[in-house]
Structure formats: C-alpha cells, structure tokens
Design a protein around this motif. Structure first.
Motif, mmCIF file in Angstrom:
data_model
loop_
_atom_site.group_PDB
_atom_site.id
_atom_site.type_symbol
_atom_site.label_atom_id
_atom_site.label_comp_id
_atom_site.label_asym_id
_atom_site.label_seq_id
_atom_site.Cartn_x
_atom_site.Cartn_y
_atom_site.Cartn_z
ATOM 1 N N UNK A 246 -27.199 -18.849 32.405
ATOM 2 C CA UNK A 246 -26.112 -19.779 32.712
ATOM 3 C C UNK A 246 -25.141 -19.746 31.545
ATOM 4 N N UNK A 247 -23.910 -20.158 31.798
ATOM 5 C CA UNK A 247 -22.938 -20.243 30.723
ATOM 6 C C UNK A 247 -23.364 -21.270 29.688
ATOM 7 N N UNK A 248 -23.162 -20.960 28.403
ATOM 8 C CA UNK A 248 -23.657 -21.852 27.353
ATOM 9 C C UNK A 248 -22.668 -22.945 26.976
ATOM 10 N N UNK A 249 -21.474 -22.964 27.616
ATOM 11 C CA UNK A 249 -20.503 -24.024 27.330
ATOM 12 C C UNK A 249 -20.073 -24.687 28.639
ATOM 13 N N UNK A 250 -20.951 -25.510 29.221
ATOM 14 C CA UNK A 250 -20.600 -26.165 30.485
ATOM 15 C C UNK A 250 -19.732 -27.401 30.300
ATOM 16 N N UNK A 251 -19.534 -27.829 29.044
ATOM 17 C CA UNK A 251 -18.675 -28.982 28.747
ATOM 18 C C UNK A 251 -19.123 -30.228 29.500
ATOM 19 N N UNK A 252 -20.425 -30.509 29.442
ATOM 20 C CA UNK A 252 -21.075 -31.676 30.058
ATOM 21 C C UNK A 252 -21.133 -31.606 31.588
ATOM 22 N N UNK A 253 -20.742 -30.489 32.156
ATOM 23 C CA UNK A 253 -20.793 -30.321 33.600
ATOM 24 C C UNK A 253 -22.033 -29.510 33.977
ATOM 25 N N UNK A 254 -22.258 -29.351 35.273
ATOM 26 C CA UNK A 254 -23.392 -28.548 35.738
ATOM 27 C C UNK A 254 -23.252 -27.112 35.232
ATOM 28 N N UNK A 255 -24.270 -26.567 34.573
ATOM 29 C CA UNK A 255 -24.185 -25.193 34.059
ATOM 30 C C UNK A 255 -23.887 -24.186 35.171
ATOM 31 N N UNK A 256 -23.081 -23.200 34.830
ATOM 32 C CA UNK A 256 -22.631 -22.200 35.798
ATOM 33 C C UNK A 256 -23.565 -20.998 35.762
ATOM 34 N N UNK A 279 -31.294 -23.523 27.285
ATOM 35 C CA UNK A 279 -31.950 -24.784 27.616
ATOM 36 C C UNK A 279 -30.973 -25.737 28.305
ATOM 37 N N UNK A 280 -31.262 -26.101 29.538
ATOM 38 C CA UNK A 280 -30.380 -26.958 30.331
ATOM 39 C C UNK A 280 -30.855 -28.408 30.375
ATOM 40 N N UNK A 281 -31.642 -28.812 29.387
ATOM 41 C CA UNK A 281 -32.211 -30.159 29.382
ATOM 42 C C UNK A 281 -31.126 -31.238 29.431
ATOM 43 N N UNK A 282 -31.370 -32.230 30.257
ATOM 44 C CA UNK A 282 -30.538 -33.430 30.296
ATOM 45 C C UNK A 282 -31.420 -34.606 30.685
ATOM 46 N N UNK A 292 -24.942 -25.749 25.497
ATOM 47 C CA UNK A 292 -26.382 -25.706 25.735
ATOM 48 C C UNK A 292 -27.059 -24.980 24.569
ATOM 49 N N UNK A 293 -28.158 -25.508 24.072
ATOM 50 C CA UNK A 293 -28.874 -24.771 23.026
ATOM 51 C C UNK A 293 -29.477 -23.484 23.582
ATOM 52 N N UNK A 294 -29.465 -22.453 22.773
ATOM 53 C CA UNK A 294 -30.113 -21.193 23.144
ATOM 54 C C UNK A 294 -31.316 -21.002 22.233
ATOM 55 N N UNK A 295 -32.389 -20.407 22.783
ATOM 56 C CA UNK A 295 -33.647 -20.303 22.057
ATOM 57 C C UNK A 295 -34.233 -18.906 22.188
ATOM 58 N N UNK A 296 -35.000 -18.529 21.179
ATOM 59 C CA UNK A 296 -35.688 -17.238 21.208
ATOM 60 C C UNK A 296 -37.020 -17.368 20.492
ATOM 61 N N UNK A 297 -38.035 -16.702 21.026
ATOM 62 C CA UNK A 297 -39.342 -16.599 20.394
ATOM 63 C C UNK A 297 -39.458 -15.207 19.793
ATOM 64 N N UNK A 298 -39.603 -15.156 18.470
ATOM 65 C CA UNK A 298 -39.529 -13.907 17.742
ATOM 66 C C UNK A 298 -40.842 -13.603 17.018
ATOM 67 N N UNK A 299 -41.107 -12.323 16.832
ATOM 68 C CA UNK A 299 -42.179 -11.880 15.959
ATOM 69 C C UNK A 299 -41.552 -11.002 14.894
#
Length: 303
Positions: A246-256, A279-282, A292-299
């Motif tokens: 989804x787009x990471x800048x929904x500006x408080x709207x529903x993610x695109x 992360x689309x948490x609300x 929206x925060x973006x996350x990664x699990x790295x080794x």
C-alpha cells in the motif's frame, strides 16, 4: 528407618553411563547446534516511521494520535526505529511511552532541541551505540542547520554505529528525511549521503531508514543513486516474505493498494531480509501518523 547408602562406585558408574548416552544423543541431534545457530541468525526488527510533527489542532492532533502511536510501538517492539519529523516534546512523550527499555540518539535539524529530529530509538537490551554523528544535507554538511540547495527547510542525517549484543555483530544505522518539494535537492542529498558513507568501516553493513519523498523504483533519481546504481538494497524488493503493498503516505485516509512507497528501509546487500511490511495499524479509525510505518526483519551477516 535409615536408607541404605549408594556406594561411590555405583554412583560413578551410573553417571558415566548417563554421560555417554547423553553425548551420543547430542552428537546425532540437530539440537546440538541449534542454540549457537539461533544466536548468530537472530533477527533484527527495524522500523522507519515518519511521525508527523506534533500539532494541537484537531483532527489528528498529537493528543489524539499519541495513544495510538503508543499502542503501535508497544505492540511491535522494534529493536531499531528511525523516526522523522518528531519534535522535542513529542519525542520525549514517545520515550516515556516506550519505557526504560529504549534509548535514543538525535538532534534537532536547527540545532539542539530546535526543529524536527531524525531520531534513532534503540532497544538497549539488544543494541549498544559505539559512535554517532550528524550532518546536514547541504554544501556545508558540518554546519548545523545549513541549507544551500533550496527546498522548504534544513535537512539532515543522523547515524549510529551499533553493536548487536545478541549476535556480536556491528552495523551502521542511518536515518534521514529528504526534501519534499525540490528534486534537485533530493538528488544532491543522495549523492552526499553516499559520499559520507564512504568514510564508514567498509566491513560493516548499513541499515538506512528514511522518508525519501520519492516513489521507490528504478527511474527515480534518489532510488537510482542509492539502489539501482548504488550500493544499497531495497528491503521491500529483497524480502523473502512481504505484507500487502500500500502507499506509505495515505495522509490519514484509507491506504491505497499498490500506492507509492516513499518511506524505505535500505540495507547493504549482505544483509538477509526475512520479512517486509507496511503497517496499517489504526484504532477507532485514528492513524498514528499521516505516514504508515514500514518494517523489516533482518539478519546481519556474520563476521
């Protein structure tokens, strides 16, 4: 009634037999090497999060967003968080909400506590900062608050060299927020970031978080400099598993769905990317930020 004592000879003989059986079992079991392997491949959870600077004006004031941000961060518990746009008092609120497990390194882009921070939060139980510094995205990068390439405001980078306490590996964390309204300033910023990174220990990997204000993908000037023709890898593209795009800048709207990713986590190629997520948490319709925060699990690679 007294118990008949075992003779030392019998106890020693039983212990020897037990030890022999245990050694044979471990020698033929994959469990014998699991703890060491797990320690080396312990995943590092990373988040890049444009907080949207604190405002008292509703809707989406910081007073409304802070409880949602608190719940998000306490639920996710990343080991490393690169934030953008946070103001001093806002960042103090987050430090309080994260409790004593986390520490942070950062500086206001106008110097001291003034202006927005490129703050790096880190889990103290996992990461130990060994050195850090800041520079400004301008022709005079060591001048606090300098701005020579146009755009709306000073832009900067905060970086930290960390020791991962669990794996024993070292790495660099780099956090930035590029200019939103001037493509030339963004392009020059990307060039300067690579120039400054050339002074890093080349044996250590880099994890870069940021709001780059450019859609990810070949053809973008910043993306091509850092990724397509550069030394870094886009964790979203490299991940073994991914969440929904989804787009990471929904500006408080529903993610695109399928929208542009302007917030990225980049790494050196030798870093193994297990998962990537936007992360689309609300909560009750309230988002923690306009991004929206973006996350990664790295080794991280072993020495």
């Amino acid at each position: 009634m007294s118990r008949r004592p075992r003779t030392p000879h019998r106890r020693s003989r039983l212990g020897a037999v037990a030890a022999t059986l245990l050694a044979a079992l471990l020698a033929t079991s994959s469990l014998a090497t699991a703890p060491a392997s797990a320690a080396v491949e312990e995943e590092l959870e990373v988040m890049s999060f444009n907080l949207r600077y604190a405002s008292d004006t509703p809707p989406n004031s910081w007073q409304e967003r802070r409880p949602v941000t608190r719940q998000l961060l306490q639920r996710e518990r990343p080991h490393l968080i690169g934030t953008q746009e946070g103001l001093y008092e806002q960042l103090r609120d987050i430090e309080d909400d994260l409790r004593s497990r986390y520490d942070s390194i950062g500086l206001g882009r106008e110097g001291g506590s003034r202006g927005e921070f490129m703050m790096i939060f880190f889990d103290q139980t996992r990461l130990d900062p060994l050195e850090y510094d800041h520079f400004w995205l301008s022709d005079t990068p060591d001048v606090v608050g300098s701005q020579t390439w146009g755009g709306c405001c000073p832009r900067m980078v905060t970086w930290v060299r960390f020791l991962d306490r669990v794996t024993g590996q070292e790495f660099y964390a780099v956090n930035t927020h590029l200019e939103a309204f001037d493509a030339t300033a963004r392009a020059k910023s990307a060039d300067l970031i690579l120039e400054r990174m050339a002074a890093f220990d080349p044996e250590l990997p880099v994890v870069m978080t940021g709001d780059f204000n450019e859609p990810a993908g070949a053809g973008g000037r910043v993306y091509d400099t850092l990724v397509t023709d550069g030394p870094l890898v886009d964790t979203w593209e490299a991940a073994e598993e991914r969440g929904e795009l989804v787009g990471t800048f929904p500006n408080y709207q529903t993610p695109v769905p399928g929208g542009p990713r302007i917030d990225w986590i980049l790494t050196s190629p030798e870093v193994d990317v297990r998962r990537a997520e936007i992360n689309t948490f609300r909560r009750a319709g309230q988002f923690p930020s306009d991004h929206l925060p973006v996350q990664a699990s790295l080794v991280l690679p072993t020495s």
